[in-house]
Design a protein around this motif. Sequence first.
Motif, PDB file in Angstrom:
ATOM      1  N   ALA A 132       0.822  -1.210   0.000  1.00 31.81           N
ATOM      2  CA  ALA A 132       0.000   0.000   0.000  1.00 31.81           C
ATOM      3  C   ALA A 132       0.857   1.261   0.000  1.00 31.81           C
ATOM      4  O   ALA A 132       0.543   2.244  -0.690  1.00 31.81           O
ATOM      5  N   GLU A 133       1.928   1.262   0.749  1.00 35.61           N
ATOM      6  CA  GLU A 133       2.813   2.426   0.800  1.00 35.61           C
ATOM      7  C   GLU A 133       3.501   2.663  -0.536  1.00 35.61           C
ATOM      8  O   GLU A 133       3.675   3.814  -0.963  1.00 35.61           O
ATOM      9  N   LEU A 134       3.890   1.591  -1.223  1.00 34.99           N
ATOM     10  CA  LEU A 134       4.504   1.739  -2.542  1.00 34.99           C
ATOM     11  C   LEU A 134       3.494   2.294  -3.545  1.00 34.99           C
ATOM     12  O   LEU A 134       3.834   3.151  -4.374  1.00 34.99           O
ATOM     13  N   CYS A 135       2.255   1.822  -3.458  1.00 36.91           N
ATOM     14  CA  CYS A 135       1.215   2.356  -4.352  1.00 36.91           C
ATOM     15  C   CYS A 135       0.988   3.843  -4.088  1.00 36.91           C
ATOM     16  O   CYS A 135       0.899   4.644  -5.028  1.00 36.91           O
ATOM     17  N   ALA A 136       0.896   4.215  -2.815  1.00 34.28           N
ATOM     18  CA  ALA A 136       0.692   5.627  -2.478  1.00 34.28           C
ATOM     19  C   ALA A 136       1.877   6.480  -2.941  1.00 34.28           C
ATOM     20  O   ALA A 136       1.692   7.582  -3.470  1.00 34.28           O
ATOM     21  N   LYS A 137       3.074   5.968  -2.750  1.00 30.97           N
ATOM     22  CA  LYS A 137       4.282   6.706  -3.151  1.00 30.97           C
ATOM     23  C   LYS A 137       4.249   7.043  -4.640  1.00 30.97           C
ATOM     24  O   LYS A 137       4.655   8.145  -5.048  1.00 30.97           O
ATOM     25  N   HIS A 138       3.743   6.102  -5.447  1.00 36.71           N
ATOM     26  CA  HIS A 138       3.761   6.293  -6.893  1.00 36.71           C
ATOM     27  C   HIS A 138       2.383   6.662  -7.449  1.00 36.71           C
ATOM     28  O   HIS A 138       2.174   6.617  -8.659  1.00 36.71           O
ATOM     29  N   LYS A 139       1.463   7.042  -6.523  1.00 33.67           N
ATOM     30  CA  LYS A 139       0.134   7.503  -6.910  1.00 33.67           C
ATOM     31  C   LYS A 139      -0.602   6.475  -7.784  1.00 33.67           C
ATOM     32  O   LYS A 139      -1.195   6.797  -8.823  1.00 33.67           O
ATOM     33  N   VAL A 140      -0.560   5.234  -7.305  1.00 32.42           N
ATOM     34  CA  VAL A 140      -1.246   4.119  -7.960  1.00 32.42           C
ATOM     35  C   VAL A 140      -2.379   3.660  -7.050  1.00 32.42           C
ATOM     36  O   VAL A 140      -2.161   3.377  -5.867  1.00 32.42           O
ATOM     37  N   LEU A 141      -3.584   3.591  -7.582  1.00 33.97           N
ATOM     38  CA  LEU A 141      -4.735   3.149  -6.802  1.00 33.97           C
ATOM     39  C   LEU A 141      -4.640   1.656  -6.535  1.00 33.97           C
ATOM     40  O   LEU A 141      -4.456   0.857  -7.464  1.00 33.97           O
ATOM     41  N   LEU A 142      -4.781   1.255  -5.273  1.00 35.99           N
ATOM     42  CA  LEU A 142      -4.694  -0.149  -4.884  1.00 35.99           C
ATOM     43  C   LEU A 142      -6.100  -0.700  -4.650  1.00 35.99           C
ATOM     44  O   LEU A 142      -6.785  -0.296  -3.711  1.00 35.99           O
TER      45      LEU A 142
END
Length: 285
Positions: free
Chosen positions: A185-195
Amino acid sequence: MAEKQYDFTRVPKRQGNSIKWGGLKEKELPMWIAEMDFRITPEIMTSMEEKLKVAAFGYESVPAEYYKAVADWEEIEHRARPEEDWCVFASGVVPAISAMIRQFTSPGDQILVQEPVYNMFYSVIEGNGRRVISSDLIYENSKYSVNWADLEEKLATPSVRMMVFCNPHNPIGYTWSEEEVKRIAELCAKHKVLLISDEIHGDLVLTDEDITPAFTVDWDAKNWVVSLISPSKTFNLAALHAACAIIPNPDLRARAEESFFLAGIGEPNLLAIPAAIAAYEEGHN
């Protein structure tokens, strides 16, 4: 509280209108679809029988009791209570994923999965004109694990706008740890990717380690996650078409709800709500 006793000895005859049992040759068994052949619980049957007594079947709305039942279930079974206003009804997990793909991504965008994974993810991604990109799980010493460097590299790709996460993972049967869910989840948020976290099998974990719902991650990451749950696998209610999207971010939630409306999956059928409430309220062991 005394443990409930249910009948797992009588198997309903389902040949005729069952996808699972249709088209089989003599002595063949249907080992290909995720549903059970046990009778559903008496509490669920009673709730539907009471609904049928109304004898008027117009358009249905979703009452607050449904969202309370969802929140109570998650708290009791998974020690994680979502706010009730985070919850949005949808008629199914896969239809919800499909609707959000159309709402939050554009044709030609890439959507990340982790192969090997549930085949319907490919169908809804490619069927909506998007492209699948996989960060393949590593298989070593009879175990699967995440290739973290590869995952971050692909999440950082500008054309990757969404990740569809199988939590717990189907088909490998792995329950992601709390640390792994948070890191993804943190990696998705970092790269502005919806999980988008498909948690439909979360109630069926048989190990001591429970599922970590995506909506439980820290707030910076929580703003980028959607958890999808349904009573369909747990209680064998697939044909009733009831699911719930748990979305902490209010702006994200409003757009998701709009996508469900436009896709025609935001309203329940007459039996979906009473059956789901009965399952969530009465289905604890």
